[in-house]
Design an enzyme around this catalytic site. Structure first.
Site, PDB file in Angstrom:
ATOM      1  N   LYS A 192       0.817  -1.211   0.000  1.00 44.81           N
ATOM      2  CA  LYS A 192       0.000   0.000   0.000  1.00 44.81           C
ATOM      3  C   LYS A 192       0.853   1.266   0.000  1.00 44.81           C
ATOM      4  CE  LYS A 192      -4.268  -1.934   1.873  1.00 44.81           C
ATOM      5  NZ  LYS A 192      -3.945  -3.365   2.081  1.00 44.81           N
TER       6      LYS A 192
HETATM    7  C1  LIG Z   1      -4.556  -4.445   1.502  1.00 48.26           C
HETATM    8  C2  LIG Z   1      -3.850  -5.751   1.504  1.00 48.26           C
HETATM    9  C3  LIG Z   1      -4.199  -6.808   0.632  1.00 48.26           C
HETATM   10  C4  LIG Z   1      -5.383  -6.724  -0.296  1.00 48.26           C
HETATM   11  O1  LIG Z   1      -5.160  -5.871  -1.371  1.00 48.26           O
HETATM   12  P1  LIG Z   1      -6.380  -5.395  -2.285  1.00 48.26           P
HETATM   13  O2  LIG Z   1      -5.814  -4.369  -3.179  1.00 48.26           O
HETATM   14  O3  LIG Z   1      -7.409  -4.838  -1.339  1.00 48.26           O
HETATM   15  O4  LIG Z   1      -6.892  -6.592  -3.006  1.00 48.26           O
HETATM   16  C5  LIG Z   1      -3.443  -7.963   0.649  1.00 48.26           C
HETATM   17  N1  LIG Z   1      -2.408  -8.110   1.488  1.00 48.26           N
HETATM   18  C6  LIG Z   1      -2.047  -7.135   2.353  1.00 48.26           C
HETATM   19  C7  LIG Z   1      -0.917  -7.372   3.265  1.00 48.26           C
HETATM   20  C8  LIG Z   1      -2.745  -5.921   2.387  1.00 48.26           C
HETATM   21  O5  LIG Z   1      -2.385  -4.952   3.249  1.00 48.26           O
END
Ligand SMILES: *Cc1c(COP(=O)(O)O)cnc(C)c1O
Length: 436
Positions: free
Chosen positions: A107
């Protein structure tokens, strides 16, 4: 480049408006009005470019002048200042490590790019931007660290008391500067309800320029395409050009960005959507029936989403051409027992530790490879977070093997600074008004 709402393609706005609104009023999602196709010259020579160079090419094609090129270049160099290496575990299984940014999760790509884009659009003399975020863990850390020190912005993070991991809490509460953390005596849903109510509160909106930095913001999606191109570039350097990406998925922003990269011309052989027990999409790919469900709690809690918001974008990319969609994406889902087994198997097989989300993507890739034997396809599973963020997910033998990054060791010496609040809106509002 204009952006339209997936609910009404006639409703188009400029990039700036799409970024500050996050979501159109009709509750659709913003999508580029036309998706640029990158040149063959660039795509065939990806291996000659670095990650920031690729990011600049992709973003400037997508934004089409919304931010002048020199400024865009600067934003990218500042935002994408860490690597996303593809690491070989065995032939043909590779892991794309997306956890080398400041919050140790993928993210960071979205949050760092979005924060700098928002700051760039704030012209001189404009009101400070107040970002409100509710988090169950990973989003808050990425947003906090993404906006840390970014001029003319302030972030208020609401997190549920006792319900985030220790490292996640430290990432939220030790920043100071323009970041403040509120420890809410309630659940993640309570935090989210407070934020939502703030956006509809007249007095707060008069006083502050509020924005949500929501995960569905188009400025978070675009930078997530960068690492797909960059992973492909790394494999090209090793003479590999037939690639399958397995993506651990919750809200489907990560895999959505991969599909956007594909639409821009990246020749991906196949995508695998890997989920936990929240299997709305894998079930749809199997049955053709799209049936959102309430989410269930799992070990891979950043993927506990029963109604993935970015699915609307993926449906839009394929414009109801269901056979093209099912021809490109496979779906797999696993429960917590299978997730734990996968973590153990990865450790035993490669002496490598994966977080629970990442373990699901590995298992899906292996299952797909068994069903689709080939001698020229390279499988890449995306590692979305560093395992040290989820210490409770592992037996001692495995957690002892985790190499904790220096940045985390530094966090451990810092003092937690959070304001404890109840889950009532009046108390939250009073805090915001009193602490301007
Ligand atoms: C947010 C997140 C996901 C999911 O990602 P999306 O884009 O919502 O599908 C998977 N793994 C981790 C560690 C995350 O923080």
């Amino acid at each position: 480049m204009n952006f339209y709402s997936t609910n009404n393609t006639d409703h188009q706005v400029e990039f700036k408006e799409a970024v500050f609104n996050s979501m159109p009023q009709d509750k659709g999602l913003y999508m580029p009005a036309s998706i640029p196709k990158l040149s063959d010259k660039f795509l065939n020579n990806l291996d000659e470019y670095t990650l920031p160079e690729i990011a600049f090419k992709v973003a400037s094609a997508m934004l089409d002048g919304a931010i002048p090129e020199e400024d865009l270049k600067e934003i990218i160099h500042d935002a994408i200042n860490f690597l996303a290496p593809v690491v070989k575990l065995e032939e043909p299984v590779y892991v794309l490590e997306l956890f080398h940014g400041p919050s140790l999760a993928f993210k960071d790509f979205g949050a760092r790019f979005m924060s700098r884009v928002m700051s760039w659009f704030l012209s001189v003399g404009e009101k400070q931007l107040d970002v409100l975020v509710a988090t169950s863990g990973d989003t808050g850390g990425a947003v906090a660290l993404g906006f840390l020190g970014v001029p003319d912005t302030r972030v208020t993070i609401l997190y549920p008391k006792g319900k985030v991991s220790e490292i996640q809490e430290l990432q939220l509460t030790t920043n100071g500067q323009n970041i403040r953390a509120l420890e809410i005596d309630g659940t993640f849903d309570d935090c989210q309800a407070l934020v939502k109510q703030a956006f509809t509160d007249k007095e707060l909106n008069e006083k502050f320029r509020l924005t949500s930095a929501n995960s569905i913001n188009i400025a978070r999606l675009i930078p997530q395409t960068f690492y797909y191109f960059n992973a492909y570039a790394q494999l090209l350097r090793q003479g590999k050009n037939k690639v399958v990406f397995s993506v651990p998925s919750g809200n489907f922003g990560n895999i959505g960005a991969g599909l956007l990269a594909w639409k821009m011309g990246l020749p991906v052989h196949r995508f695998i959507a890997a989920t936990n027990a929240n299997d709305t999409v894998p079930a749809y790919l199997k049955t053709g029936i799209y049936e959102p469900k309430p989410s269930v709690q799992t070990l891979s809690n950043a993927m506990d989403v029963g109604n993935p918001s970015n699915w609307a974008r993926i449906a839009d990319l394929f414009k109801e051409d269901v056979s093209a969609l099912t021809g490109l994406i496979s779906g797999y889902s696993y429960d917590d027992e299978q997730t734990k087994e996968a973590i153990q198997q990865v450790f035993d097989k490669y002496n490598y530790v994966v977080c629970p989300h990442t373990a699901i993507a590995w298992k899906a890739l292996k299952e797909w490879e068994v069903a689709n034997p080939s001698n020229d396809i390279t499988g890449v599973f995306l590692s979305t977070a560093h395992p040290c963020k989820f210490p409770d997910a592992f037996p001692a033998e495995i957690s002892d093997a985790i190499v904790v990054p220096e940045s985390v060791k530094e966090l451990e010496g810092k003092e937690k600074q959070a304001v404890a609040l109840g889950k009532d809106f009046e108390g939250f509002k009073a805090f915001l008004l009193a602490n301007n």
